[in-house]
Design an enzyme around this catalytic site. Structure first.
Site, short mmCIF file in Angstrom:
data_model
loop_
_atom_site.label_atom_id
_atom_site.label_comp_id
_atom_site.label_asym_id
_atom_site.label_seq_id
_atom_site.Cartn_x
_atom_site.Cartn_y
_atom_site.Cartn_z
CE LYS A 173 -8.69 0.33 5.67
NZ LYS A 173 -8.23 1.77 5.49
CD GLU A 248 -5.27 -6.21 -9.51
OE1 GLU A 248 -4.27 -5.64 -10.06
OE2 GLU A 248 -6.03 -7.20 -9.94
CB CYS A 282 -1.89 1.06 -10.23
SG CYS A 282 -3.45 0.62 -10.85
CD GLU A 381 3.01 3.20 -7.95
OE1 GLU A 381 3.44 2.56 -6.94
OE2 GLU A 381 2.21 2.47 -8.49
P1 NAD Z 1 -1.63 1.86 0.76
O1 NAD Z 1 -0.88 0.57 0.45
O2 NAD Z 1 -0.80 2.80 1.77
O3 NAD Z 1 -3.15 1.76 1.19
C1 NAD Z 1 -3.96 0.80 0.56
C2 NAD Z 1 -5.09 0.45 1.47
O4 NAD Z 1 -4.37 -0.21 2.55
C3 NAD Z 1 -5.69 1.65 2.39
O5 NAD Z 1 -7.05 1.20 2.58
C4 NAD Z 1 -4.91 1.53 3.59
O6 NAD Z 1 -5.75 2.14 4.73
C5 NAD Z 1 -4.73 0.28 3.73
N1 NAD Z 1 -3.61 -0.34 4.79
C6 NAD Z 1 -2.59 0.46 5.14
N2 NAD Z 1 -1.81 -0.04 6.14
C7 NAD Z 1 -2.37 -1.30 6.17
C8 NAD Z 1 -1.74 -2.62 6.98
N3 NAD Z 1 -0.95 -2.46 7.88
N4 NAD Z 1 -2.73 -3.71 6.88
C9 NAD Z 1 -3.74 -3.69 6.11
N5 NAD Z 1 -4.26 -2.46 5.44
C10 NAD Z 1 -3.49 -1.17 5.33
O7 NAD Z 1 -1.81 2.57 -0.87
P2 NAD Z 1 -2.21 3.65 -1.34
O8 NAD Z 1 -1.22 5.08 -1.04
O9 NAD Z 1 -3.72 3.96 -0.82
O10 NAD Z 1 -2.35 3.54 -2.94
C11 NAD Z 1 -1.35 3.95 -3.58
C12 NAD Z 1 -0.79 2.58 -4.11
O11 NAD Z 1 -1.82 1.44 -4.59
C13 NAD Z 1 0.33 2.76 -5.27
O12 NAD Z 1 1.48 1.95 -4.89
C14 NAD Z 1 -0.72 2.21 -6.57
O13 NAD Z 1 0.17 1.56 -7.42
C15 NAD Z 1 -1.38 1.05 -5.90
N6 NAD Z 1 -2.59 0.86 -6.59
C16 NAD Z 1 -2.60 -0.32 -7.20
C17 NAD Z 1 -3.87 -0.53 -8.03
C18 NAD Z 1 -3.94 -1.73 -8.73
O14 NAD Z 1 -5.03 -2.16 -9.56
N7 NAD Z 1 -2.80 -2.61 -9.03
C19 NAD Z 1 -4.91 0.18 -8.22
C20 NAD Z 1 -4.63 1.47 -7.56
C21 NAD Z 1 -3.56 1.83 -6.56
#
Ligand code: NAD
Length: 479
Positions: A173, A248, A282, A381
């Site tokens: 997804k 992650e 991240c 963050e």
């Molecule tokens: P997000 O949590 O909003 O979304 C991530 C994914 O989760 C998307 O595909 C989204 O559609 C999905 N999602 C959203 N709501 C959901 C739900 N209720 N149930 C299941 N899936 C759902 O994050 P983002 O805004 O896309 O990314 C930013 C965040 O990701 C930051 O906090 C960043 O630090 C983190 N990040 C971490 C890493 C790592 O490897 N540690 C890498 C990249 C980003």
């Protein structure tokens, strides 16, 4: 395919509802294509197709053949480099050269995991007289992958590559804000001959397709990369069927600069670590901790670099692209405005190019100095190109500050003192510590993941392969 499909059981098709979502170019705010709005019914069909693949050709395929398919996929990525770069840059807004680096890394993940697929060994264990005991590493079965928008190709590639190499069938997804490169990757996987159902991809909204994937009892392991808040929701959903999870999550990574550091060497890394991908990384180095004896001169040098930074659309290929969308733009702007209201004036900022498209979600990289350790710019963050700098008086205080947030993803330490290098490497709570560098160029081979609120489990390298397998012990009593 790129205008509204889901890939289930080897076939591109419209979402069950027929619905689509617009895709906006963050460089100009204009809609330029659409993707499928997959939801629970599509996820259910994808999970069933993946189970069927595990019972059929994919599940029975020898590891060496799996590896060959992964290697072929890496070569197909390299052969389609230009198209993938264009998709990634337009979809995310990142400068072209960053998109190029991401697509090179995407190919490298499949090269690495293609070579690793048949090298995943178990053990034999000395036991009682008359017994032979061994462990074998088995795939979980069907793995779910929820991917964020900041590095769709890289994060998608590392997660899918490890899971497929270990022999799992995947349901992916990707993020609704950026996923075109992953749709193209899935298409290439079909072209190079992955059996139907081995890799399924269902774009859609997080609260619809994402939530359905996290809650699906047919998912044996879920790998989530995204925000800590959504990570909690995914864990809660998976816990209902005791599913395995890898998390992650976010970061607030520090760069520590000591008085004996090679300042010239540190400067470009420190700037790049916060402006790369417009700070939407991240592992962004978003806190700069500098020894008080060199604080003023070092901050002067960092300020000069910030003032020279230029921001524009992805095809202008400047230092920074736009943020991903309107709400991120407002969120990051909110941090900068609140800092101003709290009496923190930006010490230096870059420039948004005059000819950058008017509708783009641009933010000038901004440096704040002398930020109090408990201020939100130091503890939260931001996920934008905003660097918070503060001085420390000695090594103990540096460690206290470095470990002083709920996160623990990455840290950079700049010092020539060998003893201090090791002391800090051992005491800083982070999944990766870099000494006199930051990021080591991405490192497909290097295990990556968090401590504390940054998550658990590891992606990349062999650790990810272990993470995508479960261990079975076989004890034979032969007398
Ligand atoms: P997000 O949590 O909003 O979304 C991530 C994914 O989760 C998307 O595909 C989204 O559609 C999905 N999602 C959203 N709501 C959901 C739900 N209720 N149930 C299941 N899936 C759902 O994050 P983002 O805004 O896309 O990314 C930013 C965040 O990701 C930051 O906090 C960043 O630090 C983190 N990040 C971490 C890493 C790592 O490897 N540690 C890498 C990249 C980003």
């Amino acid at each position: 395919m790129l205008d509204g499909g889901v890939l289930i059981g080897g076939k591109w098709q419209a979402a069950a509802s027929g619905a689509t979502l617009p895709v906006v170019n963050p460089s100009d705010g204009e809609t330029f294509t659409k993707i499928a709005r997959g939801a629970a019914e599509d996820i259910d069909r994808a999970v069933k197709a993946a189970h069927k693949a595990m019972e059929g050709a994919w599940g029975r395929m020898p590891a060496v053949e799996r590896g060959r398919l992964l290697t072929k996929l890496g070569l197909a990525v390299a052969a389609n480099h230009d198209e993938l770069v264009r998709l990634e840059a337009t979809d995310t807004g990142k400068p072209i050269r960053q998109a190029k680096a991401d697509i090179v890394a995407l190919a490298r993940y499949f090269e690495f995991y293609g070579g690793a697929a048949d090298k995943l060994h178990g053990d034999t264990i000395p036991y009682l007289d008359g017994y032979t005991v061994m462990t074998i590493r088995e795939p979980y079965g069907v793995t779910g992958h929820i991917i964020p928008w900041n590095y769709p190709a890289q994060i998608g590639g590392r997660s899918i590559g490890g899971a497929l190499a270990a022999g799992n069938a995947c349901v992916v997804k990707p993020a609704e804000d950026a996923c075109l490169s992953l749709l193209k990757l899935a298409d290439l996987a079909m072209q190079v001959g992955f059996p139907e159902g081995a890799l399924n991809i269902v774009p859609g909204l997080g609260e619809e397709a994402g939530a359905a994937l996290a809650a699906h009892p047919g998912i044996d392991h879920i790998s989530f990369t995204g925000s800590p808040e959504v990570g909690t929701l995914v864990q809660q959903a998976a816990a209902k069927h005791n599913g395995q999870v890898t998390m992650e999550l976010g970061g607030k990574s520090p760069q520590l600069v000591f008085d004996d550091a090679d300042q010239e060497a540190a400067l470009p890394f420190i700037t790049n670590a916060i402006i790369q991908n417009a700070g939407q990384t991240c592992s962004a180095g978003s806190r700069l901790l500098v020894h008080q004896s060199i604080y003023r001169e070092f901050i002067d040098a960092v300020s000069k670099r910030f003032e020279a930074l230029r921001v524009g659309s992805s095809d202008m290929d400047l230092d920074c692209g736009p943020l991903i969308n309107k709400s991120q733009h407002e969120r990051v702007g909110g941090f900068i405005q609140r800092a101003g209201k709290a009496g923190l004036q930006p010490r230096a900022a870059g420039t948004i190019a005059a000819n950058a498209p008017k509708g783009g979600y641009f933010v000038a990289p901004t440096l704040f100095t002398d930020v109090p350790p408990n201020h939100e710019l130091v503890t939260e963050e931001v996920f934008g190109p905003v660097l918070a700098a503060l001085p420390f008086k000695d090594e103990d205080e540096a460690i206290r500050l470095a470990n002083g947030t709920p996160y623990g993803l990455v840290a950079g330490v700049w010092t020539r003192d060998g003893g201090r290098q090791m002391r800090l490497a051992r005491t800083i709570k982070a999944g990766q510590v870099f000494i006199n560098n930051y990021g080591a160029g991405g490192g497909v081979e290097l295990p990556f993941g968090g401590m504390k609120r940054s998550g658990f489990g590891r992606e990349k390298g062999f650790e990810a392969l272990y993470g995508f397998t479960t261990v079975k012990t076989i004890a034979i009593k032969h007398g």
